[in-house]
Design an enzyme around this catalytic site. Sequence first.
Site, PDB file in Angstrom:
ATOM      1  N   LYS A  42       0.828  -1.142  -0.055  1.00 16.81           N
ATOM      2  CA  LYS A  42       0.471   0.034  -0.097  1.00 16.81           C
ATOM      3  C   LYS A  42       0.722   1.188  -0.060  1.00 16.81           C
ATOM      4  O   LYS A  42       0.049   2.488  -0.541  1.00 16.81           O
ATOM      5  CB  LYS A  42      -0.712   0.147   1.421  1.00 16.81           C
ATOM      6  CG  LYS A  42      -1.622  -0.771   1.786  1.00 16.81           C
ATOM      7  CD  LYS A  42      -2.616  -1.399   3.087  1.00 16.81           C
ATOM      8  CE  LYS A  42      -3.149  -2.052   3.612  1.00 16.81           C
ATOM      9  NZ  LYS A  42      -3.276  -2.298   4.586  1.00 16.81           N
ATOM     10  N   GLY A  43       2.380   1.165   0.881  1.00 15.75           N
ATOM     11  CA  GLY A  43       2.726   2.262   1.047  1.00 15.75           C
ATOM     12  C   GLY A  43       3.044   2.972  -0.472  1.00 15.75           C
ATOM     13  O   GLY A  43       3.359   4.661   0.259  1.00 15.75           O
ATOM     14  N   ASP A  99       7.242   3.229  -2.934  1.00 14.69           N
ATOM     15  CA  ASP A  99       7.612   4.360  -2.253  1.00 14.69           C
ATOM     16  C   ASP A  99       8.822   4.293  -1.095  1.00 14.69           C
ATOM     17  O   ASP A  99       9.640   5.091  -1.705  1.00 14.69           O
ATOM     18  CB  ASP A  99       6.757   3.759  -1.145  1.00 14.69           C
ATOM     19  CG  ASP A  99       6.933   2.369  -0.099  1.00 14.69           C
ATOM     20  OD1 ASP A  99       7.950   1.678  -0.182  1.00 14.69           O
ATOM     21  OD2 ASP A  99       5.797   2.221   0.347  1.00 14.69           O
ATOM     22  N   ASP A 102      14.832  -0.527   0.382  1.00 14.47           N
ATOM     23  CA  ASP A 102      15.254  -0.587   1.144  1.00 14.47           C
ATOM     24  C   ASP A 102      16.206  -1.757   0.819  1.00 14.47           C
ATOM     25  O   ASP A 102      17.157  -1.840   0.646  1.00 14.47           O
ATOM     26  CB  ASP A 102      14.190  -1.066   2.596  1.00 14.47           C
ATOM     27  CG  ASP A 102      14.860  -0.536   3.558  1.00 14.47           C
ATOM     28  OD1 ASP A 102      15.917  -0.135   4.394  1.00 14.47           O
ATOM     29  OD2 ASP A 102      14.361  -1.467   4.266  1.00 14.47           O
ATOM     30  N   LYS A 130      17.050   3.755   0.543  1.00  9.27           N
ATOM     31  CA  LYS A 130      18.303   3.914   1.379  1.00  9.27           C
ATOM     32  C   LYS A 130      19.262   3.020   1.009  1.00  9.27           C
ATOM     33  O   LYS A 130      19.651   1.529   1.460  1.00  9.27           O
ATOM     34  CB  LYS A 130      17.676   3.041   2.332  1.00  9.27           C
ATOM     35  CG  LYS A 130      16.533   4.017   4.030  1.00  9.27           C
ATOM     36  CD  LYS A 130      16.169   2.732   4.446  1.00  9.27           C
ATOM     37  CE  LYS A 130      14.733   3.663   5.365  1.00  9.27           C
ATOM     38  NZ  LYS A 130      14.610   2.693   6.562  1.00  9.27           N
ATOM     39  N   PHE A 151      13.967   4.876  10.447  1.00 11.43           N
ATOM     40  CA  PHE A 151      13.151   4.833   9.699  1.00 11.43           C
ATOM     41  C   PHE A 151      11.734   5.484   9.562  1.00 11.43           C
ATOM     42  O   PHE A 151      11.992   6.528  10.623  1.00 11.43           O
ATOM     43  CB  PHE A 151      12.096   3.440  11.066  1.00 11.43           C
ATOM     44  CG  PHE A 151      11.081   2.589   9.809  1.00 11.43           C
ATOM     45  CD1 PHE A 151      11.190   2.162   9.459  1.00 11.43           C
ATOM     46  CD2 PHE A 151      10.085   2.919  10.748  1.00 11.43           C
ATOM     47  CE1 PHE A 151      10.135   1.186   8.781  1.00 11.43           C
ATOM     48  CE2 PHE A 151       8.921   2.354  10.048  1.00 11.43           C
ATOM     49  CZ  PHE A 151       8.983   1.449   9.550  1.00 11.43           C
ATOM     50  N   ILE A 152      11.689   5.449   8.544  1.00 13.04           N
ATOM     51  CA  ILE A 152      10.786   7.154   8.412  1.00 13.04           C
ATOM     52  C   ILE A 152       8.956   6.754   7.905  1.00 13.04           C
ATOM     53  O   ILE A 152       8.598   4.990   7.781  1.00 13.04           O
ATOM     54  CB  ILE A 152      10.981   7.626   7.067  1.00 13.04           C
ATOM     55  CG1 ILE A 152      11.276   7.621   5.815  1.00 13.04           C
ATOM     56  CG2 ILE A 152      12.036   8.140   7.604  1.00 13.04           C
ATOM     57  CD1 ILE A 152      12.130   7.536   5.057  1.00 13.04           C
ATOM     58  N   ASP A 158       3.423   4.024   6.216  1.00 13.28           N
ATOM     59  CA  ASP A 158       3.765   3.109   7.625  1.00 13.28           C
ATOM     60  C   ASP A 158       4.436   2.310   8.324  1.00 13.28           C
ATOM     61  O   ASP A 158       5.781   2.691   8.565  1.00 13.28           O
ATOM     62  CB  ASP A 158       2.320   2.400   7.313  1.00 13.28           C
ATOM     63  CG  ASP A 158       3.091   0.587   7.042  1.00 13.28           C
ATOM     64  OD1 ASP A 158       3.946   0.900   6.612  1.00 13.28           O
ATOM     65  OD2 ASP A 158       2.678   0.082   7.697  1.00 13.28           O
ATOM     66  N   ARG A 164       0.462   6.357   7.922  1.00 12.98           N
ATOM     67  CA  ARG A 164       0.358   7.128   6.070  1.00 12.98           C
ATOM     68  C   ARG A 164      -0.402   8.241   5.429  1.00 12.98           C
ATOM     69  O   ARG A 164      -0.383   8.932   4.176  1.00 12.98           O
ATOM     70  CB  ARG A 164      -0.798   5.912   4.988  1.00 12.98           C
ATOM     71  CG  ARG A 164      -0.085   4.415   5.303  1.00 12.98           C
ATOM     72  CD  ARG A 164      -0.690   3.125   4.392  1.00 12.98           C
ATOM     73  NE  ARG A 164       0.032   1.934   4.774  1.00 12.98           N
ATOM     74  CZ  ARG A 164       0.567   1.232   4.703  1.00 12.98           C
ATOM     75  NH1 ARG A 164       1.078   1.731   3.898  1.00 12.98           N
ATOM     76  NH2 ARG A 164       0.561  -0.166   4.911  1.00 12.98           N
TER      77      ARG A 164
HETATM   78  P1  IMP Z   1      12.897  -4.468   0.522  1.00 13.34           P
HETATM   79  O1  IMP Z   1      12.287  -5.066  -0.202  1.00 13.34           O
HETATM   80  O2  IMP Z   1      13.696  -4.217   1.740  1.00 13.34           O
HETATM   81  O3  IMP Z   1      12.693  -3.347   0.025  1.00 13.34           O
HETATM   82  O4  IMP Z   1      11.690  -3.618   1.561  1.00 13.34           O
HETATM   83  C1  IMP Z   1      10.833  -2.135   0.727  1.00 13.34           C
HETATM   84  C2  IMP Z   1       9.474  -1.975   1.448  1.00 13.34           C
HETATM   85  O5  IMP Z   1       9.365  -1.869   2.902  1.00 13.34           O
HETATM   86  C3  IMP Z   1       8.872  -0.248   1.384  1.00 13.34           C
HETATM   87  O6  IMP Z   1       8.109  -0.835   0.557  1.00 13.34           O
HETATM   88  C4  IMP Z   1       8.397  -0.503   2.879  1.00 13.34           C
HETATM   89  O7  IMP Z   1       6.990  -0.881   2.983  1.00 13.34           O
HETATM   90  C5  IMP Z   1       9.365  -0.999   3.755  1.00 13.34           C
HETATM   91  N1  IMP Z   1       9.889   0.229   3.961  1.00 13.34           N
HETATM   92  C6  IMP Z   1      12.019  -0.362   4.743  1.00 13.34           C
HETATM   93  N2  IMP Z   1      12.043   1.321   5.125  1.00 13.34           N
HETATM   94  C7  IMP Z   1      10.980   1.408   5.855  1.00 13.34           C
HETATM   95  C8  IMP Z   1      10.871   2.858   6.147  1.00 13.34           C
HETATM   96  O8  IMP Z   1      11.976   3.738   6.788  1.00 13.34           O
HETATM   97  N3  IMP Z   1       9.467   3.513   6.434  1.00 13.34           N
HETATM   98  C9  IMP Z   1       8.526   2.233   6.761  1.00 13.34           C
HETATM   99  N4  IMP Z   1       8.084   1.601   5.360  1.00 13.34           N
HETATM  100  C10 IMP Z   1       9.434   0.804   5.297  1.00 13.34           C
HETATM  101 MG    MG Z   2       5.850  -0.692   0.394  1.00 15.22          MG
END
Ligand code: IMP
Ligand code: MG
Length: 179
Positions: A42-43, A99, A102, A130, A151-152, A158, A164
């Site tokens: 949903k982000g 969004d 990470d 990030k 963490f943002i 969210d 959100r």
């Molecule tokens: P990844 O698979 O670790 O790249 O995860 C990405 C997902 O993790 C994003 O779409 C977000 O939903 C969540 N996420 C990663 N970092 C943050 C943060 O700082 N705040 C909120 N959601 C985050």
């Molecule tokens: Mg997401």
Amino acid sequence: MKEDIQSVLYSKEQLAQKVRQLGQEISRDYAGKNPLLVSVLKGSVVFMSDLMRAIDIPCQIDFMMVSSYGSGVKTSGVVKIMKDLDTPLEGRDLIIVEDILDSGKTLYYLKGMLSDRQPKSIRIAALLDKPDRREAPVSADYCGFVVPDQFIVGYGLDYAEKYRNLPYIGVLKPEIYSE
Ligand code: IMP
Ligand code: MG
């Protein structure tokens, strides 16, 4: 909600300006095409809804939902499809709209899976990146801001489904998620 935010990273105005810029770049790069914007729920919905209006060439949208985070703050590594796309991807120019990039595990998996459906091209538009936390070999073709390892929340992002709807992006007070 405001009392849970340690500091504002990007204001409403800064976000609007950046999204406008990304929309212009995409409009230029895809001139004469009809890209399919794929929002990862949903982000990315807030970013998606602003980005699509900043694009002034024809485009289409679709949504998918994957789960990798649960309600915590760390990626589990397990990516599960909760809702798939409605649109066939063969021959399409795809732009995955996220969004935040990470660990990259979610997008790495998604990109691989969507590639198997024979689109003509795939690019990634991530509002936030990030890079310090990257574990999978994936990068954003369009990136709004590179952010530190904090963490943002807000503007779609969210913590446990909260925040959100904040119109800006802020750093969450650590005591909120260590409680
Ligand atoms: P990844 O698979 O670790 O790249 O995860 C990405 C997902 O993790 C994003 O779409 C977000 O939903 C969540 N996420 C990663 N970092 C943050 C943060 O700082 N705040 C909120 N959601 C985050
Ligand atoms: Mg997401």
